[in-house]
Write a protein that holds these residues in place. Structure first.
Motif, short mmCIF file in Angstrom:
data_model
loop_
_atom_site.label_atom_id
_atom_site.label_comp_id
_atom_site.label_asym_id
_atom_site.label_seq_id
_atom_site.Cartn_x
_atom_site.Cartn_y
_atom_site.Cartn_z
N ARG A 203 -5.06 5.53 -1.87
CA ARG A 203 -3.88 5.36 -2.74
C ARG A 203 -3.43 6.70 -3.30
O ARG A 203 -2.22 6.99 -3.36
CB ARG A 203 -4.19 4.38 -3.87
CG ARG A 203 -4.34 2.92 -3.43
CD ARG A 203 -4.54 2.01 -4.62
NE ARG A 203 -3.34 1.96 -5.45
CZ ARG A 203 -2.32 1.13 -5.25
NH1 ARG A 203 -2.36 0.25 -4.24
NH2 ARG A 203 -1.28 1.13 -6.05
N ALA A 207 0.17 8.39 -2.43
CA ALA A 207 1.11 8.74 -3.50
C ALA A 207 1.47 10.22 -3.47
O ALA A 207 2.63 10.60 -3.65
CB ALA A 207 0.49 8.38 -4.85
N LYS A 211 5.76 10.02 0.99
CA LYS A 211 6.43 9.55 2.20
C LYS A 211 6.46 8.02 2.27
O LYS A 211 5.67 7.34 1.63
CB LYS A 211 5.74 10.12 3.43
CG LYS A 211 5.80 11.65 3.50
CD LYS A 211 5.04 12.18 4.71
CE LYS A 211 5.11 13.70 4.77
NZ LYS A 211 4.35 14.26 5.93
N LYS A 212 7.38 7.53 3.11
CA LYS A 212 7.56 6.09 3.25
C LYS A 212 7.13 5.62 4.64
O LYS A 212 7.22 6.37 5.61
CB LYS A 212 9.02 5.71 2.99
CG LYS A 212 9.49 6.01 1.58
CD LYS A 212 10.92 5.59 1.37
CE LYS A 212 11.37 5.86 -0.07
NZ LYS A 212 12.77 5.44 -0.31
N PRO A 228 5.87 -5.66 2.12
CA PRO A 228 4.96 -6.05 1.03
C PRO A 228 4.78 -7.56 0.98
O PRO A 228 5.71 -8.33 1.20
CB PRO A 228 5.67 -5.52 -0.21
CG PRO A 228 6.49 -4.36 0.29
CD PRO A 228 6.96 -4.79 1.66
N HIS A 236 1.11 -1.44 2.03
CA HIS A 236 1.97 -1.11 0.89
C HIS A 236 1.34 -1.56 -0.43
O HIS A 236 1.24 -0.78 -1.37
CB HIS A 236 3.34 -1.77 1.05
CG HIS A 236 4.02 -1.45 2.34
ND1 HIS A 236 4.30 -0.16 2.74
CD2 HIS A 236 4.47 -2.27 3.33
CE1 HIS A 236 4.91 -0.18 3.91
NE2 HIS A 236 5.02 -1.45 4.30
N ASP A 237 0.93 -2.84 -0.47
CA ASP A 237 0.47 -3.44 -1.72
C ASP A 237 -0.84 -2.86 -2.23
O ASP A 237 -1.03 -2.70 -3.45
CB ASP A 237 0.28 -4.95 -1.53
CG ASP A 237 1.54 -5.65 -1.07
OD1 ASP A 237 2.63 -5.23 -1.49
OD2 ASP A 237 1.44 -6.61 -0.28
N GLY A 240 -1.09 1.71 -1.00
CA GLY A 240 -0.18 2.60 -1.71
C GLY A 240 0.89 3.30 -0.91
O GLY A 240 1.55 4.21 -1.42
N VAL A 241 1.11 2.91 0.35
CA VAL A 241 2.17 3.52 1.15
C VAL A 241 3.51 2.90 0.75
O VAL A 241 3.69 1.69 0.85
CB VAL A 241 1.91 3.33 2.66
CG1 VAL A 241 3.08 3.92 3.47
CG2 VAL A 241 0.59 3.96 3.07
N THR A 242 4.45 3.71 0.32
CA THR A 242 5.77 3.22 -0.10
C THR A 242 6.52 2.63 1.09
O THR A 242 6.64 3.29 2.13
CB THR A 242 6.60 4.35 -0.71
OG1 THR A 242 5.88 4.92 -1.81
CG2 THR A 242 7.95 3.84 -1.20
N PRO A 243 7.04 1.40 0.97
CA PRO A 243 7.77 0.79 2.11
C PRO A 243 9.14 1.44 2.30
O PRO A 243 9.83 1.73 1.32
CB PRO A 243 7.91 -0.68 1.70
CG PRO A 243 7.83 -0.67 0.20
CD PRO A 243 6.90 0.45 -0.16
N THR A 246 12.26 -2.54 1.35
CA THR A 246 11.61 -3.50 0.45
C THR A 246 12.12 -4.92 0.64
O THR A 246 11.68 -5.84 -0.04
CB THR A 246 11.84 -3.09 -1.02
OG1 THR A 246 13.25 -3.03 -1.27
CG2 THR A 246 11.20 -1.75 -1.32
#
Length: 337
Positions: A203, A207, A211-212, A228, A236-237, A240-243, A246
């Motif tokens: 995570r 962070a 990057k997504k 997610p 993602h959930d 911690g990888v940003t989608p 969304t």
């Protein structure tokens, strides 16, 4: 005079013989029966239980998604349909009696051995074979949920499938349940501590990257996306990888997408699960052949060598086990730069 002494001696001998016979006939059954009853009350086990043929006497009441099931601790004959549960039992060194042998991930192929009963397929259990085994417990997940009542008539049946909306918490609840059921609580806690540490590190790394990512599954040349809260949404959930999007539909099979969609969203990371690699059979195209086309080659993921091919043995067949979850963390961690 001699005659009187002879008669007296004969009478005494007869009395001794009668007394001896009376003692033998009356006391032996009482003593034997008393000792047997005392032993049964002391250890609470039968001869079969002492030989390892049946489960223990202590009973757990397990609440799960499909109901409430009473199961005796330390079950000896275990039938497993959920590959995540099989993964966990394998890690803990717990023997099983039967599995669906045509659905095993490659790292659990030892269960194809003839010493394990083949109990059918994930969607079509062999009820006759399961009856023949006479299991102490049956562990199932989503694909067998419609047959829960029928399986419960054979033996105590427990649903241990993972809830994708709360993946890690659900996974932990399942493995802790198995730890309690088989007396492996300490081993479970030790393994979960390793996984917690690995997720924490991932995570932080995700962070820091800023990057997504996009998660997709390929099968039959087609592509579906998972966001997610979905089947592979833990990337993602939990990790911690940003989608990159969304608004992806949450469903079991994912949202159908085009390669134009991937090019438009232009993810930094593209995580790929190749379903055909484990269920497609011969002649199926690899995910690499499907994904790396001219449209996808224009994305940041391709250009920066950040298309991550995830092992479907862990991600598609057996997620939710002590072995598989740690491997899933490691694979995503290795892909993030």
């Amino acid at each position: 005079m001699q005659k009187k002494w002879f008669m007296l001696l004969a009478a005494l001998m007869l009395a001794v013989i009668v007394a001896a016979c009376g003692t033998t006939g009356s006391s032996t059954p009482v003593t034997s029966g008393g000792e047997a009853n005392s032993a049964a009350k002391t250890d609470g086990s039968s001869a079969a239980g002492e030989s390892g043929g049946t489960a223990g006497s202590e009973e757990l009441t397990i609440k799960h998604q499909l109901g409430e099931t009473k199961v005796k601790k330390n079950p000896q004959k275990v039938v497993v349909f959920d590959m995540g549960a099989l993964d966990t039992l394998d890690k803990l060194g717990i023997a099983v009696a039967g599995v669906p042998q045509d659905s095993l991930p490659s790292y659990l192929e030892k269960y194809k051995d003839a010493k394990y009963a083949n109990v059918g397929s994930l969607k079509e259990p062999d009820f006759e074979k399961i009856n023949e085994i006479g299991p102490d417990v049956i562990l199932i997940s989503a694909r067998q949920s419609e047959m829960y009542d029928e399986l419960s008539e054979i033996a105590p049946t427990v649903y241990v499938g993972v809830d994708n909306a709360r993946y890690v918490d659900s996974f932990k609840e399942n493995v802790k349940l198995l730890g309690e059921l088989f007396g492996k609580e300490d081993a479970v806690e030790a393994e979960l501590a390793k996984i917690d540490e690995a997720i924490k590190s991932l995570r932080e790394k995700a962070a820091a990257s800023g990057k997504k990512g996009l998660v997709i599954l390929t099968t039959g040349g087609k592509v579906t996306a998972f966001g997610p809260g979905s089947r592979f949404g833990l990337i993602h959930d939990e990790f911690g990888v940003t989608p990159v999007d969304t608004n992806i539909e949450v469903s079991t099979h994912g949202q159908s997408i085009s390669f134009e969609y991937i090019a438009e969203k232009n993810p930094d990371y593209l995580f790929v699960v190749d379903r055909d690699a484990v269920v497609g059979g011969e002649g199926a195209s690899s995910a690499k052949e499907v994904v790396e086309n001219e449209l996808v080659k224009n994305t940041k993921a391709y250009q920066n060598n950040q298309i991550v091919y995830l092992d479907p043995n862990y991600w598609y067949l057996s997620g939710g086990g002590l072995i598989s979850v740690l491997e899933m963390v490691k694979q995503v961690d290795a892909g993030i730069k």
